[in-house]
Design a protein around this motif. Structure first.
Motif, PDB file in Angstrom:
ATOM      1  N   LEU A  40       0.785  -1.326  -0.067  1.00 36.00           N
ATOM      2  CA  LEU A  40       0.004  -0.073   0.063  1.00 36.00           C
ATOM      3  C   LEU A  40       0.878   0.975  -0.034  1.00 36.00           C
ATOM      4  O   LEU A  40       0.563   2.340  -0.628  1.00 36.00           O
ATOM      5  N   SER A  41       1.985   1.269   0.638  1.00 32.96           N
ATOM      6  CA  SER A  41       2.862   2.351   0.484  1.00 32.96           C
ATOM      7  C   SER A  41       3.473   2.640  -0.725  1.00 32.96           C
ATOM      8  O   SER A  41       3.661   3.825  -1.061  1.00 32.96           O
ATOM      9  N   PHE A  43       1.899   2.623  -3.253  1.00 29.31           N
ATOM     10  CA  PHE A  43       0.911   3.449  -4.260  1.00 29.31           C
ATOM     11  C   PHE A  43       0.258   4.571  -3.129  1.00 29.31           C
ATOM     12  O   PHE A  43      -0.519   5.352  -3.707  1.00 29.31           O
ATOM     13  N   GLY A  44       1.044   4.971  -2.191  1.00 30.98           N
ATOM     14  CA  GLY A  44       0.830   6.005  -1.201  1.00 30.98           C
ATOM     15  C   GLY A  44      -0.628   6.054  -0.729  1.00 30.98           C
ATOM     16  O   GLY A  44      -1.303   6.910  -0.595  1.00 30.98           O
ATOM     17  N   LEU A  45      -1.066   4.919  -0.305  1.00 31.97           N
ATOM     18  CA  LEU A  45      -2.198   4.592   0.095  1.00 31.97           C
ATOM     19  C   LEU A  45      -2.297   4.291   1.456  1.00 31.97           C
ATOM     20  O   LEU A  45      -3.506   3.885   2.161  1.00 31.97           O
ATOM     21  N   MET A  46      -1.062   4.421   2.133  1.00 29.85           N
ATOM     22  CA  MET A  46      -1.378   4.238   3.896  1.00 29.85           C
ATOM     23  C   MET A  46      -1.680   5.650   4.428  1.00 29.85           C
ATOM     24  O   MET A  46      -1.105   6.737   4.046  1.00 29.85           O
ATOM     25  N   GLU A  47      -2.249   5.473   5.384  1.00 34.44           N
ATOM     26  CA  GLU A  47      -2.746   6.951   6.274  1.00 34.44           C
ATOM     27  C   GLU A  47      -1.601   6.929   7.136  1.00 34.44           C
ATOM     28  O   GLU A  47      -1.210   6.130   7.785  1.00 34.44           O
TER      29      GLU A  47
END
Length: 291
Positions: A40-41, A43-47
């Motif tokens: 996820l990181s 693709f920049g999808l981590m909060e």
């Protein structure tokens, strides 16, 4: 029937390529299941952490790899070190660093998580955790007895191994397992999980070497890591002070009724340790907890 060597060779090649492709996809799927946060990181999808945490940002280098994190320092207070779940950016614990002000807080992302470089593996995660802990303890003038290790989910596997190598003041485990391999076998008995799950996180093998008091908080409705894994683990430590199951699942234990006062007690190294649960109710002795 005449043996056609050319056809046999052709079919062998076709089958071989399919085995390689499907086997590779299966391994990739297994790695995603173990470390989804790293994917996820990418693709920049981590909060991550909120903006106000920027002042606490730190970068720690281990073997040439830069690990991103935050240090919310409170001089004179114990240091809580958090190891998160496999789908968590450590920065999401930002609000907890304010709520639980009994301690300073160290939050560092695993390799490949958030802005940390590299790619995660059990060996690297544990080695990194030990190296960063040693550095922060030395720089802050604390001793290991001033440290509370907090591990959640897969982070419990990291925290247990760190506690076995060092001697922290306390170890707090949230929705933990006895081993990742045991959980994987239970979830997918039809797959060769021992081959697929290279990162086994065998907390059950090192628990006996943990000398500090241990607090274990599990979720009674946890279907991701059923609580019987936490019960099994609790029977392996020499000093389990509290075992407690909250009315929660796997990811919502922080919001369970009674969790905050329980956590506050567990984090307070100056608090007297007794046989009751940390929120004042009766705890469940590890040896008495059944399935």
């Amino acid at each position: 029937m005449k043996f056609d060597r050319a056809k046999v060779w052709l079919w062998s090649r076709r089958i071989g390529w399919r085995v390689l492709v499907y086997g590779g996809l299966l391994v990739l799927l297994a790695r995603f299941m173990v470390f989804p946060g790293a994917f996820l990181s990418l693709f920049g999808l981590m909060e991550g952490a909120p903006g106000w945490m920027a002042v606490h940002e730190r970068v720690y280098e281990v073997d040439g790899t830069k690990l991103s994190g935050w240090l919310v320092e409170r001089p004179g207070k114990p240091l809580a070190v958090f190891y998160g779940g496999n789908g968590m950016d450590a920065g999401v614990l930002a609000s907890a660093t304010q709520e639980f002000d009994e301690c300073a807080w160290l939050l560092v992302n695993y390799r490949g998580y958030g802005r940390s470089e590299g790619w995660p593996s059990e060996e690297k995660m544990v080695d990194d955790a030990v190296a960063v802990l040693d550095r922060v303890v030395k720089e802050s003038g604390r001793s290991m007895e001033d440290v509370v290790l907090v591990g959640q989910s897969i982070g419990s596997g990291v925290a247990v191994q760190v506690a076995a190598r060092r001697k922290p003041g306390r170890l707090v485990l949230l929705v933990p397992f006895d081993s990742l391999l045991a959980v994987a076998k239970e979830k997918a008995p039809f797959l060769p999980v021992r081959w697929l799950v290279g990162d086994a996180f065998r907390s059950d093998k090192v628990a006996a070497r943990v000398e500090c008091p241990v607090f274990i908080f599990a979720g009674s409705r946890d279907t991701m890591i059923p609580p019987h894994h936490a019960r099994t683990l609790s029977g392996l430590f020499p000093h389990v002070e509290v075992y407690r199951e909250f009315d929660s699942g796997h990811n919502d234990i922080w919001g369970a009724e009674g969790f905050y006062p329980a956590m506050k007690r567990a984090l307070r190294l100056d608090a007297a340790i007794g046989g009751s649960a940390p929120d004042g109710s009766e705890g469940v002795p590890a040896e008495a907890a059944g399935d």
